[in-house]
Design a protein around this motif. Structure first.
Motif, PDB file in Angstrom:
ATOM      1  N   ARG A 179      44.348  32.251  36.948  1.00  0.00           N
ATOM      2  CA  ARG A 179      44.335  31.465  35.709  1.00  0.00           C
ATOM      3  C   ARG A 179      44.782  32.900  33.785  1.00  0.00           C
ATOM      4  NH1 ARG A 179      38.154  29.873  32.605  1.00  0.00           N
ATOM      5  NH2 ARG A 179      38.228  31.721  31.012  1.00  0.00           N
ATOM      6  N   GLU A 205      43.262  32.805  26.486  1.00  0.00           N
ATOM      7  CA  GLU A 205      42.048  32.281  26.414  1.00  0.00           C
ATOM      8  C   GLU A 205      41.150  34.359  26.367  1.00  0.00           C
ATOM      9  OE1 GLU A 205      39.183  29.427  27.347  1.00  0.00           O
ATOM     10  OE2 GLU A 205      37.711  30.808  27.376  1.00  0.00           O
ATOM     11  N   HIS A 249      42.758  24.276  30.911  1.00  0.00           N
ATOM     12  CA  HIS A 249      41.331  24.774  30.125  1.00  0.00           C
ATOM     13  C   HIS A 249      41.439  24.600  29.068  1.00  0.00           C
ATOM     14  CE1 HIS A 249      37.558  26.476  30.574  1.00  0.00           C
ATOM     15  NE2 HIS A 249      38.052  27.815  29.594  1.00  0.00           N
ATOM     16  N   SER A 267      35.281  23.325  28.769  1.00  0.00           N
ATOM     17  CA  SER A 267      34.939  23.374  28.835  1.00  0.00           C
ATOM     18  C   SER A 267      34.280  22.783  28.611  1.00  0.00           C
ATOM     19  CB  SER A 267      35.535  24.907  28.467  1.00  0.00           C
ATOM     20  OG  SER A 267      34.033  25.556  27.938  1.00  0.00           O
ATOM     21  N   HIS A 308      39.418  23.752  25.013  1.00  0.00           N
ATOM     22  CA  HIS A 308      38.696  24.344  24.344  1.00  0.00           C
ATOM     23  C   HIS A 308      38.869  23.399  22.745  1.00  0.00           C
ATOM     24  CE1 HIS A 308      35.762  27.787  25.222  1.00  0.00           C
ATOM     25  NE2 HIS A 308      37.175  27.332  26.799  1.00  0.00           N
TER      26      HIS A 308
HETATM   27 ZN   LIG Z   1      36.439  29.133  27.976  1.00  0.00          ZN
END
Ligand SMILES: [Zn+2]
Ligand SMILES: [Mg+2]
Ligand SMILES: [Mg+2]
Ligand SMILES: [Zn+2]
Ligand SMILES: [Zn+2]
Ligand SMILES: [Zn+2]
Lengths: 271, 271, 271, 271
Positions: C221, C225, C46, C81, C48
């Motif tokens: 997950r 983050e 995931h 994201s 960013h």
């Molecule tokens: Zn995120």
């Protein structure tokens, strides 16, 4: 939401006329009560019979006579009990099935029941399911505790019963599952897709469980077998009086009432 | 989250050495297994005993001898079974209680159990609770179906049992409640405040139910009584091997393991 | 039970290197972290991105460069994201979608988020879904509260998204739904048939939520983050370290880990 | 079971007289509607006000005048809205609180709301709670999604609100939690001990949600703000007509109706 099927459990095996003076006992009394309940809105009568002295019996003859009287009086679906009274033998309890009624109850296991034990061991459970199948009688699965649903589904896996499946949650018996909204919702979530269900709350739970079922899209069982009072401290004057109240609640909620023929279609009963 | 109590159900009444070659049978074998399980992280051993030929017995003498051996070997909490084997009489099943073990199981009702029926009717349930009370033995409520929790709470209302209450959910027995996460969560929500609970998943459900309990803050029962495999197709080499895996999972989750004395404090067992 | 998909949320928009010295920031660092996570068992990252000074950005160029580096390093699924950082405009947040990554998140509504508000109003929600559709990017529905599932299903009714549907429950954000087992089970029961789900527990909830998902058949997950600690008081040394622990738990439970290609098949990502 | 508190949400901010010709708009009309609802059985009126042209306003003067008229007409509890209409500023919405009404709503977060977003960010939420506290106004927590309950409890932790706590679940708004029995039961299980709750089902959900709340021991909100129909295709003739039906259902279930003074005691409103 499906039309509402109301089952009138008018007699049972334990209620006495001392406790509830309006209890129907003879075939004629039971037939008249069935007609009144049908007129009030019930589409099924859950049937126990009694000897003339009021004691419970699963006598084939007594069932035959009572069913004949009901048939003369009304088109209500007749669902015989195979639970009988606690302490009866399986053979005794199975007698009315050979009369080929449209429905019969099938209690899906063994459970403490008040001061006694209601017994449908694994062997009896399969034997009862087979007997119903042989005689073309549609089962209503009686569920006193959550695990009984799994037992019913096991019968389905064994092809001893065929869909559509109809369950009745009997809640509030000491020894079984208590009559709480949480329990009702939980039980509905254990059912297979397409199944229908009703709830029979025992004693003071009859009314709130009935209202909950009307609201949730389930069906309702009321009658003297499970509860003899109209409200706290006030005996009901008839089984039909208990049916009438459920009908009024359903009407306030705009939920239509199923006729016997509509219930037959919903439950897979050939006519 | 409480420290984790692991119960080793090492023997049971039904497993045979043919099915599981590492099953402990004699008092010495059972005591050695108990010591290994304790070293692996178990704080309770749930105890059945066997005759030398491997058949189940509730003989007071055999329990006495086995308990003596375990006591020599380790400080694990000894919890005798009062369930015995299906078919035994209540009197037979109650025999080890007079030995005043620290704990005993108390199955909270009657339920279909495989091809048989496990029987603790309302009378037996009260009688067993009284016997435990008289002998100062702490009960573990064995819950095979949801309604049994209400039965346990009724014993509490009658002051036949005293808090803190400890429940064991035995899930996955054919006839009882299936071993699903939903069922576990639901059962925990029926418990009174302050109660502790463990789960014993039967067969292939033992491992996922154990992991779930570790995660939810419950406790765990593993062992040959409920499951003889380490994984699909691979027999476990010992009861301790099953305990060790639960311990590894708990360690990954930073959940500490209770010693027997810590478990005693949590369960209200005087030492 | 499906093979386990582990998503590594390695960067986020809020964590600083002051708080977590091992946070990857540059494209190279992020690519290396992705490779390590993939080797540890993650099949999705995931994503960013950050400016060189560590501040969050949704810059298309920065995403392009970072994605290129990850693609050189490993075959992990890249999920960009579209949440970005709180306060960014929708246009800003949508930039990486035109790079046609395999997946992108789609947060299904507006919700208080710590001291801020995360905004995906009804208009943005539809616009984001359309943008993903136009660019052939598979959505992951980010669920911060129960009603967001209904919002996702409404997008499905409007045919703005296509099955199979994959949901990620982000639990424990102040303002959203708390990270409890009850909430996880409840959310799963609101999903449509065939949907897959993962859970991202925030902070100290990351580990228990991950273990619960492994047990329930969901996906997981983990990463900086959502959580920067390995355990209370002990910072994680890398994102991969958090992945490795989930893998160990899954192995204890005999749940196999999905490779990126296996995850692609499960999630309907063409390769 | 507690006596039933019925809240009449007679006006709202969005319903027009075109849609519902019997909508009360002027202070006199609202006061008369409040009196009728009170006579029908409502103990709280949830109050929005309108300009003479029917547009929504949070004008302090308009509230003051309307409250004065209601006070002349009846003893019903007045609960002002602090939600106002979507798009109003927080300052605008807070105006009626300084009139020191007995109650005011406090929406516990931010959520998509039809085609708009209802905004109570973390800052506004705290500011609104403080304003209510300063003016001695009892809050009703408006819950549009499950996570909002946690937000309310956080206000309690900060001692910005004081028990007893009263929640209103507004279910069925597109963007919020759908109006299902499962959701209602779930929300009740997230409440702290001693809290009371009501449910406001939107549109066609108003009636089944009301019946469910009556059955579960919750309280009920009905009125034109949430629903303008008496049944499918048939506009209600008055707010009181909707109250009357709830009262009839409650009477069938033997649940007594709370007077305003009884409701004040239950909700901790000093008189
Ligand atoms: Zn995120
Ligand atoms: Mg049972
Ligand atoms: Mg929300
Ligand atoms: Zn019966
Ligand atoms: Zn045992
Ligand atoms: Zn309002």
């Amino acid at each position: 939401m499906d039309k509402l099927i109301i089952t009138a459990a008018m007699v049972g095996a334990e209620v006495t006329r001392e406790a509830q003076p309006n209890l129907p006992i003879t075939p004629d009394e039971i037939a008249q009560a069935a007609r009144e309940c049908r007129e009030a809105g019930a589409s099924i009568c859950h049937l126990h019979v009694r000897n003339d002295d009021g004691t419970p019996t699963q006598s084939r003859d007594r069932f035959q006579e009572t069913i004949a009287r009901i048939r003369e009086a009304t088109d209500i679906i007749i669902q015989v009990s195979t639970g009988g009274a606690v302490g009866m033998t399986p053979e005794e309890r199975l007698q009315p099935v050979s009369l080929r009624p449209e429905m019969a109850t099938l209690t899906c296991g063994t459970v403490n029941f008040g001061e006694d034990v209601f017994w449908n061991g694994p062997r009896e459970l399969k034997a009862f399911a087979k007997a119903l199948k042989v005689h073309g009688v549609r089962p209503e699965f009686e569920i006193f505790d959550a695990g009984m649903i799994a037992n019913a589904l096991q019968l389905a896996d064994m092809e001893l019963v065929e869909p559509p499946f109809h369950f009745d949650f009997v809640l509030g018996v000491p020894g079984g599952l208590p009559a709480t909204p949480k329990n009702v919702l939980y039980l509905t979530e254990l059912l297979p897709p397409g199944a229908t269900w009703s709830v029979a709350g025992v004693g003071r739970h009859q009314l709130p469980m009935a209202a909950l079922a009307v609201t949730l899209g389930g069906h309702v069982r009321v009658g003297f077998e499970d509860n003899i009072f109209y409200r706290k401290g006030e005996l009901a004057v008839s089984n039909a009086q208990l049916v009438e109240r459920v009908v009024r609640i359903a009407r306030e909620l705009d939920r239509p009432i199923a006729t016997p023929d509509e219930a037959r279609r919903m439950l897979g009963i050939p006519r």
